[in-house]
Design a protein around this motif. Structure first.
Motif, short mmCIF file in Angstrom:
data_model
loop_
_atom_site.label_atom_id
_atom_site.label_comp_id
_atom_site.label_asym_id
_atom_site.label_seq_id
_atom_site.Cartn_x
_atom_site.Cartn_y
_atom_site.Cartn_z
N VAL A 1 10.94 -3.66 9.12
CA VAL A 1 11.34 -4.43 7.94
C VAL A 1 12.18 -3.54 7.02
O VAL A 1 12.12 -2.32 7.09
N CYS A 2 12.94 -4.18 6.15
CA CYS A 2 13.69 -3.47 5.12
C CYS A 2 13.72 -4.33 3.87
O CYS A 2 13.37 -5.51 3.91
N GLY A 3 14.13 -3.74 2.77
CA GLY A 3 14.19 -4.53 1.55
C GLY A 3 14.21 -3.67 0.30
O GLY A 3 14.63 -2.51 0.34
N ILE A 4 13.71 -4.26 -0.80
CA ILE A 4 13.71 -3.59 -2.10
C ILE A 4 12.31 -3.65 -2.70
O ILE A 4 11.67 -4.71 -2.70
N GLY A 5 11.86 -2.52 -3.20
CA GLY A 5 10.60 -2.46 -3.93
C GLY A 5 10.83 -1.84 -5.30
O GLY A 5 11.90 -1.28 -5.58
N VAL A 6 9.83 -1.93 -6.16
CA VAL A 6 9.90 -1.34 -7.49
C VAL A 6 8.62 -0.54 -7.74
O VAL A 6 7.52 -1.04 -7.50
N ILE A 7 8.78 0.70 -8.17
CA ILE A 7 7.65 1.53 -8.58
C ILE A 7 7.80 1.81 -10.07
O ILE A 7 8.87 2.24 -10.51
N GLU A 8 6.76 1.56 -10.85
CA GLU A 8 6.83 1.67 -12.31
C GLU A 8 6.14 2.95 -12.80
O GLU A 8 5.07 3.32 -12.31
N PHE A 9 6.77 3.57 -13.81
CA PHE A 9 6.25 4.82 -14.37
C PHE A 9 6.22 4.75 -15.89
O PHE A 9 6.95 3.96 -16.51
N ASP A 10 5.40 5.60 -16.49
CA ASP A 10 5.17 5.52 -17.93
C ASP A 10 6.25 6.17 -18.78
O ASP A 10 6.27 6.00 -19.99
N ARG A 11 7.16 6.93 -18.20
CA ARG A 11 8.27 7.52 -18.95
C ARG A 11 9.36 7.94 -17.99
O ARG A 11 9.14 8.04 -16.79
N ALA B 1 0.83 -1.20 0.00
CA ALA B 1 0.00 0.00 0.00
C ALA B 1 0.86 1.24 0.00
O ALA B 1 0.58 2.23 -0.69
N LEU B 2 1.97 1.23 0.77
CA LEU B 2 2.86 2.38 0.82
C LEU B 2 3.53 2.60 -0.53
O LEU B 2 3.70 3.72 -0.98
N LEU B 3 3.94 1.50 -1.19
CA LEU B 3 4.56 1.63 -2.49
C LEU B 3 3.60 2.20 -3.52
O LEU B 3 3.94 3.06 -4.31
N PRO C 1 3.15 -3.06 -19.71
CA PRO C 1 3.18 -2.66 -21.12
C PRO C 1 3.46 -1.17 -21.33
O PRO C 1 3.86 -0.77 -22.43
N GLU C 2 3.28 -0.35 -20.30
CA GLU C 2 3.54 1.09 -20.42
C GLU C 2 4.78 1.54 -19.65
O GLU C 2 5.13 2.72 -19.68
N THR C 3 5.45 0.63 -18.99
CA THR C 3 6.54 1.01 -18.09
C THR C 3 7.83 1.33 -18.85
O THR C 3 8.32 0.51 -19.62
N ARG C 4 8.35 2.53 -18.62
CA ARG C 4 9.61 2.94 -19.23
C ARG C 4 10.62 3.46 -18.20
O ARG C 4 11.74 3.81 -18.55
N MET C 5 10.21 3.53 -16.96
CA MET C 5 11.13 3.90 -15.88
C MET C 5 10.68 3.21 -14.61
O MET C 5 9.48 3.02 -14.39
N ILE C 6 11.64 2.81 -13.79
CA ILE C 6 11.32 2.33 -12.45
C ILE C 6 12.08 3.15 -11.43
O ILE C 6 13.12 3.75 -11.73
N GLU D 1 -0.53 10.77 -12.20
CA GLU D 1 -0.35 10.95 -13.63
C GLU D 1 0.58 9.90 -14.24
O GLU D 1 0.33 9.42 -15.36
N HIS D 2 1.64 9.51 -13.53
CA HIS D 2 2.69 8.72 -14.17
C HIS D 2 2.89 7.31 -13.61
O HIS D 2 3.46 6.47 -14.29
N GLN D 3 2.46 7.04 -12.39
CA GLN D 3 2.70 5.71 -11.84
C GLN D 3 1.79 4.67 -12.47
O GLN D 3 0.60 4.90 -12.68
N ARG D 4 2.37 3.50 -12.78
CA ARG D 4 1.60 2.44 -13.42
C ARG D 4 1.51 1.17 -12.56
O ARG D 4 0.57 0.39 -12.72
N ALA D 5 2.47 0.93 -11.69
CA ALA D 5 2.44 -0.27 -10.85
C ALA D 5 3.45 -0.12 -9.72
O ALA D 5 4.30 0.79 -9.74
N ALA D 6 3.36 -1.03 -8.73
CA ALA D 6 4.32 -1.06 -7.62
C ALA D 6 4.31 -2.45 -7.02
O ALA D 6 3.29 -3.14 -7.00
#
Length: 242
Positions: free
Chosen positions: A159-169, A11-13, A212-217, A184-189
């Protein structure tokens, strides 16, 4: 309990993010470990039609390997809370103070005992979610593998670790995202690596597939939950096509 923590992290991501490519400024000797400071870029390449291809910066993209020994291969930015408040928000001064403090108490440091270097991330009392993120250019519908080593001694509930947030450009914004920018730009996490308790330079890895729209994480190194005296250290960060 672990299932609840994972749901909270996701949820935080999903509600948080940030952008650009730069490393935190150097801390003073009394404020914690020092960091390296590369040149910064504030141009938004996607919205600057007058720039030529030669003038447009090339964003970092896989394969990347960061061991914090020499010239930075990834650039890390601080993140406090799920989103950056707007400047007219009454919470903005508090957020900015916490962000500045996080810069001062975290950064590249010598690994204990070993003649090696790592990134040290400390907690802040009263802040339940914080971290550092690296903007990386990726291609849509592509599988990547992320790996790193961690050292931590986390209190109960942290807790600690690694997450990924996906953006459209790829956006050249050297700051944490506002809620409007996220919408506007976030597509997934997603949360890729989630650790608790005592970790002693344990190697960790996980894979994910871009949308399919992710071009930056934003490759997010997070620490959530109650604060503690011991820092979270991470090293040997690698991202490559799987």
């Amino acid at each position: 309990m672990k299932k609840t923590i994972l749901i909270l992290l996701f949820a935080l991501l999903v509600t948080g993010g940030c952008e650009q490519s730069q490393q935190p400024p150097s801390a003073s000797p009394d404020d914690g470990p020092k960091t390296e400071q590369p040149a910064t870029t504030t141009a938004d390449a996607a919205s600057s039609p007058t720039e030529t291809a030669e003038q447009t910066p090339v964003p970092p993209s896989p394969p990347l390997f960061e061991d914090f020994q020499g010239q930075p291969q990834i650039s890390l930015f601080p993140r406090v809370g799920p989103a950056r408040p707007e400047k007219d928000d009454k919470l903005y001064p508090f957020w900015a103070t916490y962000l500045d403090h996080l810069r001062r108490i975290s950064g590249v440091t010598d690994r204990p005992v070993e003649s090696n270097r790592a990134f040290s991330m400390r907690s802040i009392n009263g802040v339940d979610t914080l971290g550092w993120f690296a903007p990386i250019a990726v291609t849509p519908d592509t599988r990547y593998r992320v790996s790193a080593t961690f050292k931590a001694d986390l209190p109960e509930g942290a807790v600690c670790g690694i997450g990924v947030i996906e953006f459209d450009r790829f956006l050249w914004i050297g700051d944490q995202f506002t809620r409007k920018q996220l919408d506007e730009h976030q597509r997934a996490a997603s949360v890729l690596i989630n650790l608790s308790g005592k970790i002693d330079w344990q190697p960790q890895s996980a894979s994910f597939t871009t949308g399919p729209e992710t071009r930056m994480i934003h490759l997010l190194f997070f620490r959530d939950g109650p604060g503690g005296k011991e820092p979270v250290l991470f090293d040997d960060v690698k991202i490559e096509k799987d």
